[in-house]
Design an enzyme around this catalytic site. Structure first.
Site, mmCIF file in Angstrom:
data_model
loop_
_atom_site.group_PDB
_atom_site.id
_atom_site.type_symbol
_atom_site.label_atom_id
_atom_site.label_comp_id
_atom_site.label_asym_id
_atom_site.label_seq_id
_atom_site.Cartn_x
_atom_site.Cartn_y
_atom_site.Cartn_z
ATOM 1 N N ASP A 183 0.877 -1.154 0.000
ATOM 2 C CA ASP A 183 0.000 0.000 0.000
ATOM 3 C C ASP A 183 0.929 1.223 0.000
ATOM 4 O O ASP A 183 2.118 1.111 0.321
ATOM 5 C CB ASP A 183 -0.863 -0.040 1.276
ATOM 6 C CG ASP A 183 -1.670 1.218 1.467
ATOM 7 O OD1 ASP A 183 -2.281 1.688 0.496
ATOM 8 O OD2 ASP A 183 -1.680 1.758 2.600
ATOM 9 N N ASP A 196 -0.070 5.083 0.914
ATOM 10 C CA ASP A 196 -0.292 6.065 1.981
ATOM 11 C C ASP A 196 -0.209 5.412 3.357
ATOM 12 O O ASP A 196 -0.980 4.513 3.672
ATOM 13 C CB ASP A 196 -1.678 6.717 1.824
ATOM 14 C CG ASP A 196 -1.835 7.434 0.486
ATOM 15 O OD1 ASP A 196 -0.929 8.165 0.100
ATOM 16 O OD2 ASP A 196 -2.881 7.253 -0.165
ATOM 17 N N THR A 238 1.802 10.118 3.908
ATOM 18 C CA THR A 238 0.710 10.888 3.315
ATOM 19 C C THR A 238 -0.625 10.653 4.023
ATOM 20 O O THR A 238 -1.537 11.473 3.893
ATOM 21 C CB THR A 238 0.570 10.544 1.814
ATOM 22 O OG1 THR A 238 0.821 9.145 1.662
ATOM 23 C CG2 THR A 238 1.550 11.334 0.970
ATOM 24 N N LYS A 257 -9.045 5.190 6.365
ATOM 25 C CA LYS A 257 -7.781 4.712 5.807
ATOM 26 C C LYS A 257 -8.024 3.592 4.797
ATOM 27 O O LYS A 257 -8.728 2.630 5.098
ATOM 28 C CB LYS A 257 -6.830 4.237 6.908
ATOM 29 C CG LYS A 257 -6.200 5.392 7.651
ATOM 30 C CD LYS A 257 -5.107 4.923 8.596
ATOM 31 C CE LYS A 257 -4.473 6.107 9.314
ATOM 32 N NZ LYS A 257 -3.556 5.671 10.374
ATOM 33 N N GLY A 258 -7.436 3.726 3.638
ATOM 34 C CA GLY A 258 -7.569 2.704 2.600
ATOM 35 C C GLY A 258 -8.832 2.841 1.758
ATOM 36 O O GLY A 258 -9.003 2.161 0.759
ATOM 37 N N ILE A 259 -9.739 3.714 2.191
ATOM 38 C CA ILE A 259 -11.036 3.874 1.515
ATOM 39 C C ILE A 259 -10.922 4.963 0.441
ATOM 40 O O ILE A 259 -10.340 6.025 0.701
ATOM 41 C CB ILE A 259 -12.127 4.281 2.548
ATOM 42 C CG1 ILE A 259 -12.166 3.296 3.728
ATOM 43 C CG2 ILE A 259 -13.488 4.430 1.888
ATOM 44 C CD1 ILE A 259 -12.613 1.899 3.419
ATOM 45 N N ARG A 278 -11.773 8.030 -2.308
ATOM 46 C CA ARG A 278 -12.228 9.393 -2.004
ATOM 47 C C ARG A 278 -13.746 9.503 -1.858
ATOM 48 O O ARG A 278 -14.259 10.071 -0.899
ATOM 49 C CB ARG A 278 -11.737 10.321 -3.118
ATOM 50 C CG ARG A 278 -11.361 11.701 -2.632
ATOM 51 C CD ARG A 278 -10.866 12.524 -3.803
ATOM 52 N NE ARG A 278 -9.648 11.973 -4.413
ATOM 53 C CZ ARG A 278 -9.204 12.321 -5.621
ATOM 54 N NH1 ARG A 278 -9.867 13.203 -6.344
ATOM 55 N NH2 ARG A 278 -8.090 11.798 -6.108
ATOM 56 N N SER A 315 -2.738 0.574 -4.305
ATOM 57 C CA SER A 315 -3.228 1.753 -3.584
ATOM 58 C C SER A 315 -4.591 2.187 -4.095
ATOM 59 O O SER A 315 -4.873 2.093 -5.288
ATOM 60 C CB SER A 315 -2.233 2.905 -3.776
ATOM 61 O OG SER A 315 -2.778 4.105 -3.281
ATOM 62 N N ALA A 316 -5.409 2.700 -3.177
ATOM 63 C CA ALA A 316 -6.722 3.235 -3.562
ATOM 64 C C ALA A 316 -6.595 4.627 -4.155
ATOM 65 O O ALA A 316 -7.545 5.162 -4.725
ATOM 66 C CB ALA A 316 -7.615 3.298 -2.330
ATOM 67 N N SER A 317 -5.416 5.208 -4.032
ATOM 68 C CA SER A 317 -5.255 6.621 -4.401
ATOM 69 C C SER A 317 -5.168 6.849 -5.904
ATOM 70 O O SER A 317 -4.455 6.146 -6.614
ATOM 71 C CB SER A 317 -3.996 7.185 -3.746
ATOM 72 O OG SER A 317 -3.778 8.502 -4.215
ATOM 73 N N ASN A 327 -3.945 9.546 -6.852
ATOM 74 C CA ASN A 327 -2.716 10.362 -6.919
ATOM 75 C C ASN A 327 -1.452 9.507 -6.831
ATOM 76 O O ASN A 327 -0.343 10.051 -6.780
ATOM 77 C CB ASN A 327 -2.697 11.372 -5.756
ATOM 78 C CG ASN A 327 -3.826 12.378 -5.840
ATOM 79 O OD1 ASN A 327 -3.948 13.101 -6.826
ATOM 80 N ND2 ASN A 327 -4.686 12.417 -4.826
ATOM 81 N N LYS A 385 -11.160 -0.932 -1.351
ATOM 82 C CA LYS A 385 -10.859 -1.815 -0.225
ATOM 83 C C LYS A 385 -11.979 -1.605 0.795
ATOM 84 O O LYS A 385 -12.431 -0.485 0.931
ATOM 85 C CB LYS A 385 -9.511 -1.432 0.420
ATOM 86 C CG LYS A 385 -8.301 -1.592 -0.507
ATOM 87 C CD LYS A 385 -7.064 -0.933 0.123
ATOM 88 C CE LYS A 385 -5.906 -0.897 -0.863
ATOM 89 N NZ LYS A 385 -4.723 -0.174 -0.364
ATOM 90 N N ASP A 401 -1.518 -0.489 6.168
ATOM 91 C CA ASP A 401 -1.696 0.188 7.463
ATOM 92 C C ASP A 401 -3.173 0.331 7.832
ATOM 93 O O ASP A 401 -3.487 0.857 8.897
ATOM 94 C CB ASP A 401 -1.057 1.589 7.440
ATOM 95 C CG ASP A 401 -1.788 2.539 6.510
ATOM 96 O OD1 ASP A 401 -2.250 2.088 5.437
ATOM 97 O OD2 ASP A 401 -1.912 3.733 6.855
HETATM 98 C C1 BG6 Z 1 -5.807 5.660 0.310
HETATM 99 C C2 BG6 Z 1 -5.872 6.459 1.581
HETATM 100 O O1 BG6 Z 1 -4.505 5.200 0.124
HETATM 101 O O2 BG6 Z 1 -6.181 6.456 -0.811
HETATM 102 C C3 BG6 Z 1 -7.251 7.095 1.735
HETATM 103 O O3 BG6 Z 1 -5.613 5.612 2.690
HETATM 104 C C4 BG6 Z 1 -7.601 7.892 0.495
HETATM 105 O O4 BG6 Z 1 -7.245 7.920 2.874
HETATM 106 C C5 BG6 Z 1 -7.494 7.003 -0.730
HETATM 107 O O5 BG6 Z 1 -8.930 8.393 0.578
HETATM 108 C C6 BG6 Z 1 -7.798 7.754 -2.033
HETATM 109 O O6 BG6 Z 1 -6.789 8.675 -2.272
HETATM 110 P P1 BG6 Z 1 -6.874 9.878 -3.283
HETATM 111 O O7 BG6 Z 1 -5.440 10.382 -3.318
HETATM 112 O O8 BG6 Z 1 -7.326 9.346 -4.610
HETATM 113 O O9 BG6 Z 1 -7.833 10.864 -2.732
HETATM 114 MG MG MG Z 2 -2.674 3.172 3.665
#
Ligand code: BG6
Ligand code: MG
Length: 216
Positions: free
Chosen positions: A7, A9, A15, A43-45, A47, A112-114, A116, A143, A168
């Site tokens: 993962d 973040d 972050t 966390k992990g969820i 946006r 990663s769920a992000s 970014n 997730k 995490d």
């Molecule tokens: C996860 C974070 O890695 O990514 C979450 O733990 C976050 O807190 C999610 O909401 C989505 O990230 P982003 O950068 O697309 O807003």
């Molecule tokens: Mg994380």
């Protein structure tokens, strides 16, 4: 062939703290009471689902336009906060661990769920370490659904039982378990204690302990 899927973040870089700060600002604007404990549930969820959880917490209903407005706002605040992120922001131990995995021919994935994630990996200058990257732009399910890790294993060409996930968040540990992968928790929150192994941070990961979870 084995693979370790990380993962991003809160595992490789701090972050997770900036996600918390950015959501805190949104909650102040929307008058939603928001604590560090509430943040653990985010966390992990992804946006969208994070904002849904917060609106429920504040018992607030928004129309679609307002909903999208706050989503964009949160990301603006967050991306501004991490603008100066660089190699020095990596948690201690990440590079030595990655180097060791390369030496041992263990594949490295990012799950990663992000949305970014790629931008952050570039800022951290670690893109080249990864054999496969799966982020929030490539998944449809957040997730604790295991989609992000299953896609990763598929890209890596590694069987799920041969994958270990480093996470995490409770949602991420649950996703790893559902995916039938080894679940390695990073941190000391009680919500991730049910993982196969728990390490306080990435620097304290004991590779031999992780490898002892494998049959061979
Ligand atoms: C996860 C974070 O890695 O990514 C979450 O733990 C976050 O807190 C999610 O909401 C989505 O990230 P982003 O950068 O697309 O807003
Ligand atoms: Mg994380």
């Amino acid at each position: 062939m084995k693979a370790f899927i990380f993962d991003l973040d809160g595992v490789l870089v701090d972050t997770a703290h900036y996600h918390f700060l950015a959501w805190s600002e949104i909650c102040v604007s929307l008058a939603i009471p928001f604590s560090k404990e509430d943040n653990e549930k985010l966390k992990g969820i992804d946006r969208r689902n994070s904002l849904k959880i917060l609106l429920k917490l504040g018992d607030i209903k928004l129309d679609e336009t307002q909903f999208d407005y706050w989503l964009i706002k949160k990301n603006e605040i967050y991306t501004e906060m991490i603008d100066k992120l660089n190699r020095n922001d990596l948690f201690i131990g990440v590079i030595p661990l990655f180097e060791e995995l390369k030496k041992r021919n263990i594949k490295i994935g990012l799950g990663s769920a992000s949305k970014n994630a790629k931008m952050i990996l570039k800022k951290l200058d670690i893109v080249n370490y990864f054999d496969a990257i799966v982020d929030g732009n490539m998944t449809t399910l957040s997730k604790p659904d295991p989609q992000v890790f299953l896609l990763n294993a598929d890209k890596l060409g590694v069987q799920v039982e041969k994958c270990a996930v480093f996470e995490d968040s409770e949602a991420g540990i649950d996703a790893a378990i559902t995916a039938n992968m080894k679940a390695i928790a990073i941190g000391n929150d009680p919500s991730i204690k049910h993982a196969d192994l728990v390490f306080e941070n990435i620097n304290s990961v004991d590779l031999n302990k992780v490898l002892s979870l494998y049959d061979n």
